[in-house]
Design a protein around this motif. Structure first.
Motif, mmCIF file in Angstrom:
data_model
loop_
_atom_site.group_PDB
_atom_site.id
_atom_site.type_symbol
_atom_site.label_atom_id
_atom_site.label_comp_id
_atom_site.label_asym_id
_atom_site.label_seq_id
_atom_site.Cartn_x
_atom_site.Cartn_y
_atom_site.Cartn_z
ATOM 1 N N LEU A 109 0.620 -1.374 -0.091
ATOM 2 C CA LEU A 109 -0.181 -0.164 0.525
ATOM 3 C C LEU A 109 1.341 1.318 0.212
ATOM 4 O O LEU A 109 0.170 2.420 -0.076
ATOM 5 C CB LEU A 109 -1.054 0.076 1.700
ATOM 6 N N ALA A 110 2.948 1.638 0.297
ATOM 7 C CA ALA A 110 2.756 2.082 0.288
ATOM 8 C C ALA A 110 3.005 3.364 -0.676
ATOM 9 O O ALA A 110 2.418 2.996 -2.199
ATOM 10 C CB ALA A 110 4.556 1.649 0.057
ATOM 11 N N SER A 111 2.802 4.421 -0.645
ATOM 12 C CA SER A 111 2.351 5.373 -1.486
ATOM 13 C C SER A 111 3.079 5.664 -2.341
ATOM 14 O O SER A 111 2.959 6.784 -3.412
ATOM 15 C CB SER A 111 1.381 6.659 -0.623
ATOM 16 N N ASP A 112 4.786 5.787 -2.650
ATOM 17 C CA ASP A 112 5.249 6.434 -3.430
ATOM 18 C C ASP A 112 6.572 5.248 -2.862
ATOM 19 O O ASP A 112 6.754 4.515 -1.782
ATOM 20 C CB ASP A 112 5.844 7.868 -2.851
ATOM 21 N N LEU A 116 8.099 2.926 0.326
ATOM 22 C CA LEU A 116 8.408 1.723 -0.190
ATOM 23 C C LEU A 116 9.586 1.476 1.105
ATOM 24 O O LEU A 116 9.998 0.350 1.664
ATOM 25 C CB LEU A 116 8.483 1.332 -1.165
ATOM 26 N N GLU A 117 9.909 1.926 0.938
ATOM 27 C CA GLU A 117 11.461 1.941 1.770
ATOM 28 C C GLU A 117 11.374 2.021 3.516
ATOM 29 O O GLU A 117 11.779 1.254 3.814
ATOM 30 C CB GLU A 117 12.645 3.309 1.239
ATOM 31 N N TYR A 175 6.624 2.686 -8.509
ATOM 32 C CA TYR A 175 7.384 3.151 -7.348
ATOM 33 C C TYR A 175 8.746 3.017 -8.493
ATOM 34 O O TYR A 175 9.733 3.263 -7.878
ATOM 35 C CB TYR A 175 8.273 1.721 -6.556
ATOM 36 N N GLY A 176 8.745 3.463 -9.632
ATOM 37 C CA GLY A 176 9.005 3.305 -10.360
ATOM 38 C C GLY A 176 10.824 1.950 -10.761
ATOM 39 O O GLY A 176 12.048 2.581 -10.977
ATOM 40 N N LEU A 177 9.758 1.257 -10.772
ATOM 41 C CA LEU A 177 11.124 -0.232 -10.560
ATOM 42 C C LEU A 177 10.829 -0.907 -11.433
ATOM 43 O O LEU A 177 11.645 -1.935 -11.890
ATOM 44 C CB LEU A 177 10.860 -1.402 -9.446
ATOM 45 N N ALA A 178 10.662 -0.229 -12.763
ATOM 46 C CA ALA A 178 10.025 -1.277 -13.859
ATOM 47 C C ALA A 178 11.103 -1.307 -14.708
ATOM 48 O O ALA A 178 11.381 -3.153 -14.658
ATOM 49 C CB ALA A 178 9.125 -0.553 -15.368
ATOM 50 N N SER A 179 11.907 -0.536 -15.126
ATOM 51 C CA SER A 179 13.672 -0.766 -15.517
ATOM 52 C C SER A 179 14.349 -2.297 -14.568
ATOM 53 O O SER A 179 15.606 -3.108 -15.038
ATOM 54 C CB SER A 179 14.485 -0.191 -15.502
ATOM 55 N N LEU A 451 16.002 -0.950 -3.843
ATOM 56 C CA LEU A 451 16.067 0.388 -3.885
ATOM 57 C C LEU A 451 17.455 1.687 -3.784
ATOM 58 O O LEU A 451 17.063 2.497 -4.837
ATOM 59 C CB LEU A 451 15.328 1.114 -2.116
ATOM 60 N N SER A 452 18.529 0.401 -3.997
ATOM 61 C CA SER A 452 19.451 1.799 -3.792
ATOM 62 C C SER A 452 19.905 1.633 -5.719
ATOM 63 O O SER A 452 20.303 3.088 -6.383
ATOM 64 C CB SER A 452 20.853 1.706 -3.374
ATOM 65 N N ALA A 453 18.926 0.653 -6.380
ATOM 66 C CA ALA A 453 19.441 0.811 -7.865
ATOM 67 C C ALA A 453 18.537 1.615 -7.725
ATOM 68 O O ALA A 453 18.919 2.107 -9.823
ATOM 69 C CB ALA A 453 19.160 -0.578 -8.539
ATOM 70 N N VAL A 454 17.091 1.652 -7.840
ATOM 71 C CA VAL A 454 16.612 2.564 -8.401
ATOM 72 C C VAL A 454 17.169 4.659 -7.932
ATOM 73 O O VAL A 454 16.839 5.143 -8.641
ATOM 74 C CB VAL A 454 15.192 2.967 -7.764
ATOM 75 N N LYS A 455 17.428 4.645 -6.985
ATOM 76 C CA LYS A 455 18.348 5.756 -6.371
ATOM 77 C C LYS A 455 19.251 5.869 -7.686
ATOM 78 O O LYS A 455 19.202 7.017 -8.041
ATOM 79 C CB LYS A 455 18.997 6.326 -5.084
ATOM 80 N N GLN A 456 19.627 4.835 -7.304
ATOM 81 C CA GLN A 456 21.323 4.882 -8.860
ATOM 82 C C GLN A 456 20.751 5.410 -9.913
ATOM 83 O O GLN A 456 21.338 6.891 -11.016
ATOM 84 C CB GLN A 456 22.130 4.067 -8.623
#
Lengths: 460, 274
Positions: A109-112, A116-117, A175-179, A451-456
């Motif tokens: 349910l995390a909104s962003d 999620l973190e 969450y922008g994880l698609a790739s 999560l750090s892969a997304v941030k990078q």
């Protein structure tokens, strides 16, 4: 209060059997038992001694023990057994399977991505506590307690492992994880014999709980549910068990537990103590054409497979055996005497001994090219009540792990499509997930590499 | 001689009566909000009684369309004050039990009240045979009115009512099983939420004195729920049927509702009430 501490555990074979479910050392003599008790005492302090002392009895063996009371709890000297949460891989995968298992699938349910973190950090904290145990923080009695209390004021680890995996749907736009999705992670697609019930399928996140008792798993689940009210929604849940086996005699190989078809299940599983085999079969390796964050993780396939047990029980033994491809009593292949013997299909090309469409022959043809389809199975038997027709709702909570989902479960199940066993099986739920890499230490947390892969990616 | 486990736990301080983290709110501070709450409940019950009269009149006249229209806006007043109404077990069962509370289902003789009438109106699409049930409901809500008027409101029941309302939402409203024939669940949903929010608002000074951040978090989650419910409001001030609620919105309601249930479960303790 009376105590039965002085009675040797050998007086309680039935209890011992229940305790030994999954332990490789099954012979507990009195000295070992005492040592175990000392470890319990050391591990838990005086409070632990008190708790252990209060539980030292076994109702199952009460016959002849006049002093035992109806309400006395079954005993276990394994409530302090624990696994290290930290490691390259998560526990609960190559870890020996204990008596009680549970898979719970959640919607996140995390909104962003920040939330999620927070979810992963919260999970990390709760899992670290639950797997090691300890005293529960007490709060003002006017408030709801922080813990359900079902394991008492001091939580016992009880051999608990908690294994977190993510589903394909977590990699959608939220969450922008698609790739970053693992290459083979897809939404489970029904096989021809499946009758999937939507409310029992898929999920953003799966958590596998395994321990010595269902109560320990339920305690852990309730802890996580209570600590993530705005982050997780339970989607479906399935519990299961592994029947305990009698202690091994010296020199005998370990035997696999039986499933609800009455056959030994897991006979041809790869050796989970063979690190290089596990690297090849179970763990995603560097250079495997997977996202870097996924290294040391593993694909998890979960299937809730209903067994039509009444019909199975009305099937002649020879037919049951030829459908499975093993002798029911011993678990041996059709051309062998013991469970561990490897069938020689080269000598039986026409399927005279082991039918060509026997379950074990299709699942693992034992050829050079099917070596890459090996999977590590870790199933539990489940039983859920009764159907509208008055038939028993039970079967196999099938769980398996592999480094490559397409080459692993999907390839194996595709070979099994149309097998004669299908007449007795109905897969009704489950899903595909990717088990996150392990948490390497206090500075790390579950899901960090993802999560750090997304941030990078976003800062690059 | 061995010590009993209890003695050992006591010696270790594990079973100590924990320190009270919250000073009890002075009883006098609670008098105002509790009596204000009684005024609120009384007004809601007055509405419930007068609307139930109109609703049951329509049922008895055989005016199916009007009866259907009045069903949800009538019972919403009950949903708002459920924590008090539930103090009277017998009436709560007679007025508000659902079909699954009865082993014999719709045929159960003691299945009466709103949901039994709802079944005939919406599932059977008739008012036939509802006369006695309509009279019974009318009588029961009037009885409730009398009993509530004579009730001294226990502060812990009033404050605890906020959590109780959220438990109602979490257990029966998200799934849409409250009004399974009429699908008017959103009226009840909003009623429960409004009823809980009213309690928080009445005790706001006392809550903020103990924990300002808590009050802000609760407000934020109430607002999140209201925002989603508002999407389904209709022009006449009512709500769409529950089957119109998108899956994404159902899911989006779960987080704030469950968090409110967790947070409001601490409200009594925060105000030092037993």
């Amino acid at each position: 209060m009376h105590s039965m501490e002085s009675i040797p555990p050998s007086a309680f074979p039935a209890c011992k059997q229940a305790d030994d479910t999954n332990m490789s050392d099954s012979e507990h003599n009195n000295a070992e038992f005492s040592a175990q008790r000392r470890r319990v005492l050391l591990g838990m302090g005086v409070a632990g001694a008190a708790l252990a002392g209060s539980a030292l009895s076994c109702p199952a063996m009460a016959a002849g023990q006049a002093q035992a009371q109806v309400t006395e709890a079954p005993s276990s000297d394994k409530t302090q057994d624990r696994h290290d949460f930290h490691g390259k891989h998560q526990t609960g995968i190559v870890t020996p399977r204990p008596a009680a298992g549970m898979i719970v699938s959640f919607d996140v349910l995390a909104s962003d991505s920040e939330e999620l973190e927070r979810l992963f950090r919260t999970l990390n904290k709760r899992i670290a506590f639950l797997m090691s145990g300890g005293a529960v923080k007490q709060v003002d009695e006017k408030l709801p307690p922080l813990d359900s209390g079902i394991l008492g004021p001091v939580v016992t680890p009880d051999n608990l492992t908690i294994t977190v995996a993510v589903g394909e749907s977590l990699f959608d736009e939220r969450y922008g994880l698609a790739s970053l999705k693992p290459k083979h992670l897809i939404r489970m697609v029904g096989f021809p014999n499946d009758a999937l019930q939507p409310e029992l399928c898929h999920g953003d996140l799966s958590i596998q709980f395994c321990s010595n008792t269902p109560d320990t798993n339920i305690h852990a689940l309730r802890d996580i549910v209570k600590n993530t009210p705005d982050l997780l929604l339970v989607r479906w849940k399935q519990e299961g068990t592994v029947p305990a086996q009698a202690p091994l005699k010296a020199g005998e190989p370990a035997q696999s537990a039986r499933n609800f078809l009455g056959f030994r299940d897991g006979s041809a599983n790869p050796d989970s103590n063979d690190g290089s085999a596990m690297d090849r079969i179970v763990w995603v390796q560097p250079g495997a054409n997977e996202p870097a964050w996924a290294v040391a993780g593993s694909y998890q396939a979960v299937r809730i497979i209903r067994n039509l047990v009444e019909r199975w029980d009305r099937t002649p033994l020879q037919e049951q055996q030829s459908i499975i491809g093993r002798v029911k009593t011993t678990g041996a292949p059709m051309d062998g005497q013991t469970e561990t013997q490897v069938p020689d299909y080269a000598k039986d090309p026409e399927g005279k001994l082991t039918k060509l469409d026997a379950h074990i022959r299709l699942a693992n043809p034992r050829t050079a090219e099917t070596q890459r389809n090996l999977i590590l199975r870790r199933p539990f038997n489940y039983s859920n009540g009764v159907s509208k027709n008055g038939q028993l709702e039970m079967g196999l909570l099938f769980i398996c792990y592999q480094a490559d989902l397409a080459q692993g479960f999907i390839a194996v199940q595709t070979r099994l499509n149309g097998e004669p066993l299908e007449e007795y099986l109905k897969p009704i739920g489950g899903g595909y997930f990717f088990t996150l890499p392990g948490v390497t230490g206090d500075q790390d947390f579950i899901g960090r590499s993802l999560l750090s892969a997304v941030k990078q990616k976003t800062t690059a | 001689m061995k010590k009993s486990p209890l003695a050992l736990l006591l010696a270790l301080g594990l079973l100590h009566a924990p320190l009270s983290a919250f000073a009890a709110t002075a009883p006098l501070d609670l008098v105002g909000p509790v009596s204000d709450y009684k005024i609120y409940v009384t007004a809601e019950i007055d509405d419930l009684v007068s609307k139930t009269q109109q609703f049951t009149d329509a049922v008895k006249k055989g005016d199916l369309a009007t009866a259907k229209k009045l069903y949800a806006p009538t019972r919403v007043h009950y949903e708002k004050i459920e924590p008090i109404a539930e103090l009277f077990n017998d009436l709560d069962g007679a007025i508000d039990s659902r079909v699954n509370d009865h082993e014999k289902g719709v045929k159960a003789e003691d299945f009466t009240g709103f949901h039994r009438i709802e079944y005939t109106l919406f599932s059977e699409n008739t008012t036939d045979g509802l006369g006695a049930l309509a009279d019974g409901l009318n009588k029961d809500v009037k009885d409730l009115q009398t009993r509530v008027a004579g009730l001294t409101f226990p502060p812990e029941k009033v404050v605890g009512g906020a959590a109780a309302l959220l438990e109602e939402v979490a257990a029966t409203k998200i799934s849409g099983e409250e009004d399974r024939y009429s699908h008017t669940d959103l009226y009840d949903f909003q009623g429960n939420i409004d009823g809980a929010k009213k309690i928080v608002d009445l005790f706001r000074p006392q809550i903020e004195k103990q924990d300002k951040a808590f009050a802000a978090k609760v407000d934020k989650n109430f607002a999140a729920v209201d925002k989603i419910l508002a999407k389904y409001k209709t022009k006449d001030g009512g709500f769409e049927t529950y089957d119109k609620v998108k899956d994404a919105d159902r899911k989006a309601l779960v987080g704030p509702v469950t968090t409110l249930a967790e947070d409001l479960s601490t409200l009594r303790g925060k105000l030092g009430l037993n």
